[in-house]
Write a protein that holds these residues in place. Structure first.
Motif, PDB file in Angstrom:
ATOM      1  N   ARG A 135      16.052  -4.831  -3.270  1.00  0.00           N
ATOM      2  CA  ARG A 135      15.869  -3.781  -3.664  1.00  0.00           C
ATOM      3  C   ARG A 135      15.659  -3.295  -5.367  1.00  0.00           C
ATOM      4  NH1 ARG A 135      17.198  -3.919   0.777  1.00  0.00           N
ATOM      5  NH2 ARG A 135      19.244  -4.170   1.961  1.00  0.00           N
ATOM      6  N   LEU A 136      14.577  -1.741  -4.960  1.00  0.00           N
ATOM      7  CA  LEU A 136      14.077  -1.226  -5.754  1.00  0.00           C
ATOM      8  C   LEU A 136      14.873  -0.027  -6.845  1.00  0.00           C
ATOM      9  CD1 LEU A 136       9.769  -1.796  -4.533  1.00  0.00           C
ATOM     10  CD2 LEU A 136      12.081  -3.434  -5.985  1.00  0.00           C
ATOM     11  N   PHE A 137      14.848  -0.443  -8.149  1.00  0.00           N
ATOM     12  CA  PHE A 137      14.571   1.198  -8.076  1.00  0.00           C
ATOM     13  C   PHE A 137      13.766   1.585  -9.888  1.00  0.00           C
ATOM     14  CE2 PHE A 137      19.027  -0.740  -7.736  1.00  0.00           C
ATOM     15  CZ  PHE A 137      19.591   0.638  -7.882  1.00  0.00           C
ATOM     16  N   GLU A 138      13.515   2.931  -9.405  1.00  0.00           N
ATOM     17  CA  GLU A 138      12.486   3.049 -10.564  1.00  0.00           C
ATOM     18  C   GLU A 138      12.645   4.977 -10.588  1.00  0.00           C
ATOM     19  OE1 GLU A 138      10.060   3.779 -12.915  1.00  0.00           O
ATOM     20  OE2 GLU A 138       9.272   1.616 -12.372  1.00  0.00           O
ATOM     21  N   LEU A 139      12.655   5.983 -11.973  1.00  0.00           N
ATOM     22  CA  LEU A 139      13.127   6.482 -12.260  1.00  0.00           C
ATOM     23  C   LEU A 139      11.702   7.583 -12.256  1.00  0.00           C
ATOM     24  CD1 LEU A 139      15.470   8.417 -12.885  1.00  0.00           C
ATOM     25  CD2 LEU A 139      15.873   7.079 -14.373  1.00  0.00           C
ATOM     26  N   HIS A 140      10.585   6.882 -12.794  1.00  0.00           N
ATOM     27  CA  HIS A 140       9.368   7.337 -13.002  1.00  0.00           C
ATOM     28  C   HIS A 140       9.149   8.568 -12.002  1.00  0.00           C
ATOM     29  CE1 HIS A 140       5.282   8.764 -14.431  1.00  0.00           C
ATOM     30  NE2 HIS A 140       6.015   8.108 -15.364  1.00  0.00           N
ATOM     31  N   PRO A 141       8.993   9.706 -12.215  1.00  0.00           N
ATOM     32  CA  PRO A 141       8.475  11.109 -11.003  1.00  0.00           C
ATOM     33  C   PRO A 141       7.426  10.204 -10.057  1.00  0.00           C
ATOM     34  CG  PRO A 141       8.098  12.116 -13.206  1.00  0.00           C
ATOM     35  CD  PRO A 141       8.716  10.550 -13.046  1.00  0.00           C
ATOM     36  N   THR A 142       6.116  10.252 -11.105  1.00  0.00           N
ATOM     37  CA  THR A 142       4.850   9.608 -10.442  1.00  0.00           C
ATOM     38  C   THR A 142       4.675   7.873  -9.515  1.00  0.00           C
ATOM     39  OG1 THR A 142       3.510  11.353 -11.825  1.00  0.00           O
ATOM     40  CG2 THR A 142       2.551   9.622 -10.359  1.00  0.00           C
ATOM     41  N   GLU A 143       5.326   7.768 -10.318  1.00  0.00           N
ATOM     42  CA  GLU A 143       5.623   5.853  -9.801  1.00  0.00           C
ATOM     43  C   GLU A 143       6.236   5.940  -8.811  1.00  0.00           C
ATOM     44  OE1 GLU A 143       4.093   3.382 -12.951  1.00  0.00           O
ATOM     45  OE2 GLU A 143       3.046   5.031 -11.969  1.00  0.00           O
ATOM     46  N   ILE A 144       7.638   6.459  -8.399  1.00  0.00           N
ATOM     47  CA  ILE A 144       8.905   6.129  -7.288  1.00  0.00           C
ATOM     48  C   ILE A 144       7.907   6.735  -6.260  1.00  0.00           C
ATOM     49  CG2 ILE A 144       9.855   8.466  -7.538  1.00  0.00           C
ATOM     50  CD1 ILE A 144      11.397   5.278  -6.649  1.00  0.00           C
ATOM     51  N   ASP A 145       6.988   7.378  -5.801  1.00  0.00           N
ATOM     52  CA  ASP A 145       5.975   7.944  -4.734  1.00  0.00           C
ATOM     53  C   ASP A 145       5.160   6.969  -4.791  1.00  0.00           C
ATOM     54  OD1 ASP A 145       7.339  10.821  -4.751  1.00  0.00           O
ATOM     55  OD2 ASP A 145       5.931  12.055  -6.107  1.00  0.00           O
ATOM     56  N   VAL A 146       4.417   6.848  -5.176  1.00  0.00           N
ATOM     57  CA  VAL A 146       3.130   5.480  -5.420  1.00  0.00           C
ATOM     58  C   VAL A 146       3.647   4.034  -4.991  1.00  0.00           C
ATOM     59  CG1 VAL A 146       1.410   4.591  -6.423  1.00  0.00           C
ATOM     60  CG2 VAL A 146       2.081   6.701  -7.190  1.00  0.00           C
ATOM     61  N   LEU A 147       5.355   4.581  -5.530  1.00  0.00           N
ATOM     62  CA  LEU A 147       5.876   2.978  -5.029  1.00  0.00           C
ATOM     63  C   LEU A 147       5.945   3.057  -2.863  1.00  0.00           C
ATOM     64  CD1 LEU A 147       7.462   0.063  -5.518  1.00  0.00           C
ATOM     65  CD2 LEU A 147       9.599   1.381  -6.011  1.00  0.00           C
ATOM     66  N   ARG A 148       6.992   4.637  -3.057  1.00  0.00           N
ATOM     67  CA  ARG A 148       6.962   3.960  -1.854  1.00  0.00           C
ATOM     68  C   ARG A 148       5.642   4.488  -0.898  1.00  0.00           C
ATOM     69  NH1 ARG A 148      10.107   8.986  -3.811  1.00  0.00           N
ATOM     70  NH2 ARG A 148      12.592   7.844  -3.771  1.00  0.00           N
ATOM     71  N   LYS A 149       4.747   4.655  -1.194  1.00  0.00           N
ATOM     72  CA  LYS A 149       3.200   3.782  -0.568  1.00  0.00           C
ATOM     73  C   LYS A 149       3.064   3.255  -0.287  1.00  0.00           C
ATOM     74  CE  LYS A 149       2.005   9.466  -1.071  1.00  0.00           C
ATOM     75  NZ  LYS A 149       1.492  10.548  -1.672  1.00  0.00           N
ATOM     76  N   ASN A 150       3.154   2.202  -1.863  1.00  0.00           N
ATOM     77  CA  ASN A 150       2.621   1.189  -1.700  1.00  0.00           C
ATOM     78  C   ASN A 150       3.618   0.410  -0.497  1.00  0.00           C
ATOM     79  OD1 ASN A 150       0.931   1.728  -3.412  1.00  0.00           O
ATOM     80  ND2 ASN A 150       1.618   1.124  -4.911  1.00  0.00           N
ATOM     81  N   VAL A 151       4.922   0.313  -0.554  1.00  0.00           N
ATOM     82  CA  VAL A 151       5.758  -0.508   0.198  1.00  0.00           C
ATOM     83  C   VAL A 151       5.688   0.091   1.620  1.00  0.00           C
ATOM     84  CG1 VAL A 151       8.453  -0.834   0.887  1.00  0.00           C
ATOM     85  CG2 VAL A 151       7.270  -0.500  -1.162  1.00  0.00           C
ATOM     86  N   GLN A 152       5.162   0.963   2.255  1.00  0.00           N
ATOM     87  CA  GLN A 152       5.159   1.172   2.781  1.00  0.00           C
ATOM     88  C   GLN A 152       3.221   1.032   3.542  1.00  0.00           C
ATOM     89  OE1 GLN A 152       6.842   2.542   5.435  1.00  0.00           O
ATOM     90  NE2 GLN A 152       8.743   2.371   4.497  1.00  0.00           N
ATOM     91  N   SER A 153       2.330   0.258   2.928  1.00  0.00           N
ATOM     92  CA  SER A 153       1.645   0.208   2.935  1.00  0.00           C
ATOM     93  C   SER A 153       1.740  -1.589   3.559  1.00  0.00           C
ATOM     94  CB  SER A 153       0.601   0.118   1.795  1.00  0.00           C
ATOM     95  OG  SER A 153       1.117  -0.278   1.070  1.00  0.00           O
ATOM     96  N   GLN A 154       2.575  -2.068   3.198  1.00  0.00           N
ATOM     97  CA  GLN A 154       2.266  -3.347   3.349  1.00  0.00           C
ATOM     98  C   GLN A 154       2.895  -3.816   4.899  1.00  0.00           C
ATOM     99  OE1 GLN A 154       1.285  -6.318   0.780  1.00  0.00           O
ATOM    100  NE2 GLN A 154       0.834  -4.282   0.523  1.00  0.00           N
ATOM    101  N   GLY A 155       3.307  -2.432   6.265  1.00  0.00           N
ATOM    102  CA  GLY A 155       3.699  -2.942   7.011  1.00  0.00           C
ATOM    103  C   GLY A 155       5.058  -3.219   7.028  1.00  0.00           C
ATOM    104  N   ARG A 156       5.966  -2.581   8.783  1.00  0.00           N
ATOM    105  CA  ARG A 156       7.065  -2.899   8.872  1.00  0.00           C
ATOM    106  C   ARG A 156       7.709  -3.950   8.207  1.00  0.00           C
ATOM    107  NH1 ARG A 156       7.860  -1.336  14.958  1.00  0.00           N
ATOM    108  NH2 ARG A 156       5.840   0.350  14.488  1.00  0.00           N
ATOM    109  N   ASP A 157       7.756  -4.607   9.014  1.00  0.00           N
ATOM    110  CA  ASP A 157       8.707  -6.009   8.279  1.00  0.00           C
ATOM    111  C   ASP A 157       9.069  -5.694   6.626  1.00  0.00           C
ATOM    112  OD1 ASP A 157       8.453  -7.162  10.651  1.00  0.00           O
ATOM    113  OD2 ASP A 157       7.786  -8.273  10.022  1.00  0.00           O
TER     114      ASP A 157
END
Length: 285
Positions: free
Chosen positions: A115-137
């Motif tokens: 469970r990840l929290f991030e408030l920075h408006p730019t970092e949160i978008d990059v975080l989402r993309k990075n997590v998705q890039s790691q695969g469905r599992d």
């Protein structure tokens, strides 16, 4: 409020200390079959390219992981940590650095959750993309909240598993973060008394930073470990990061012994002048 970008600091000496301990804590939780949660209050972007302009601006990784990347005389804790970083790179070349979310994601088992929290408006978008890039599992086991982690963890504690690690490592650019960390851990212990809480803090010329370990040590837990690594003497102008610390409440009983082997080695490996030293304090239950 949103000026902090962890990419500037990725892989520096503070990350080495923090993430080596995080890997150790996760290894300990995985020793039991029962599932656990990892809750990160300030997740950042999750992973960083060290050749990116943000990381290259100050090249702080050269004061941290780059200094130990090719060493062979590694304590067990550091060897395990470097193995996790190496998994994000190819051919032994250090190009990418995983933050706490990606280190955790790599070590989680199928039944564990992140469970990840991030408030920075730019970092949160990059975080989402990075997590998705790691695969469905990994994406399936992870939830990301665009929210204040200090407030957000209240709704997640205790986790359904009744086992977990809560990592609190804000930027502390806002000096109120020091008090909020203490209050968040105090509130967390009331909801989830058996949880492991790991607090990172910077060694800077600010009273709040000096007092933080003392305040955490007064919280109602049976055991804690405080590990700090100072890499250089304070500057004459009082600016800069001299080192950092980790304060772990409800730690594994083996952590202090592991740090006795690790901290002297890190002091020698990452120290920048005669002011380099380490601190190891603990309270046993």
């Amino acid at each position: 409020m949103f000026s902090y970008r962890h990419a500037f600091h990725a892989g520096n000496h503070a990350d080495v200390l923090k993430h080596a301990i995080v890997v150790y804590l996760l290894r300990h939780l995985a020793q039991k079959d029962a599932p656990y949660w990892v809750i990160d209050t300030h997740a950042g972007a999750g992973a960083y390219a060290l050749e990116d302009e943000w990381a290259e601006k100050n090249a702080e990784y050269e004061t941290g992981i780059a200094k130990i990347w090719e060493r062979e005389d590694l304590p067990e804790m550091i060897a395990d940590y470097l193995e996790q970083v190496d998994a994000f790179n190819e051919d032994g070349t250090l190009r990418y650095y995983p933050g706490s979310p990606f280190i955790a994601a790599q070590l989680l088992r199928d039944r564990d959750r992140l469970r990840l929290f991030e408030l920075h408006p730019t970092e949160i978008d990059v975080l989402r993309k990075n997590v998705q890039s790691q695969g469905r599992d990994i994406a399936r086991r992870t939830m990301i909240y665009a929210a204040d982690g200090f407030e957000g963890i209240k709704a997640l504690l205790p986790p359904p598993t009744r086992r977990g690690l809560v990592l609190l490592d804000p930027s502390y650019e806002d000096k109120r973060d020091y008090a909020r960390v203490v209050q968040s851990v105090k509130d967390g212990l009331e909801r989830f008394a058996t949880g492991c809480y790991a607090v990172w803090y910077p060694q800077v010329a600010r009273n709040e930073a000096i007092q933080l370990p003392e305040r955490l040590a007064k919280l109602p837990v049976k055991s804690w470990v405080h590990a700090a690594l100072t890499v250089q003497s304070p500057s004459g102008d009082g600016l800069g990061l001299n080192g950092s610390g980790m304060f772990i409440l409800n730690p594994p009983w083996t952590l202090a012994a592991a740090l006795k082997d690790t901290l002297p080695w890190l002091t020698e490996a990452l120290g920048q002048d005669d002011g380099a030293k380490y601190t190891l304090e603990f309270k046993e239950g």
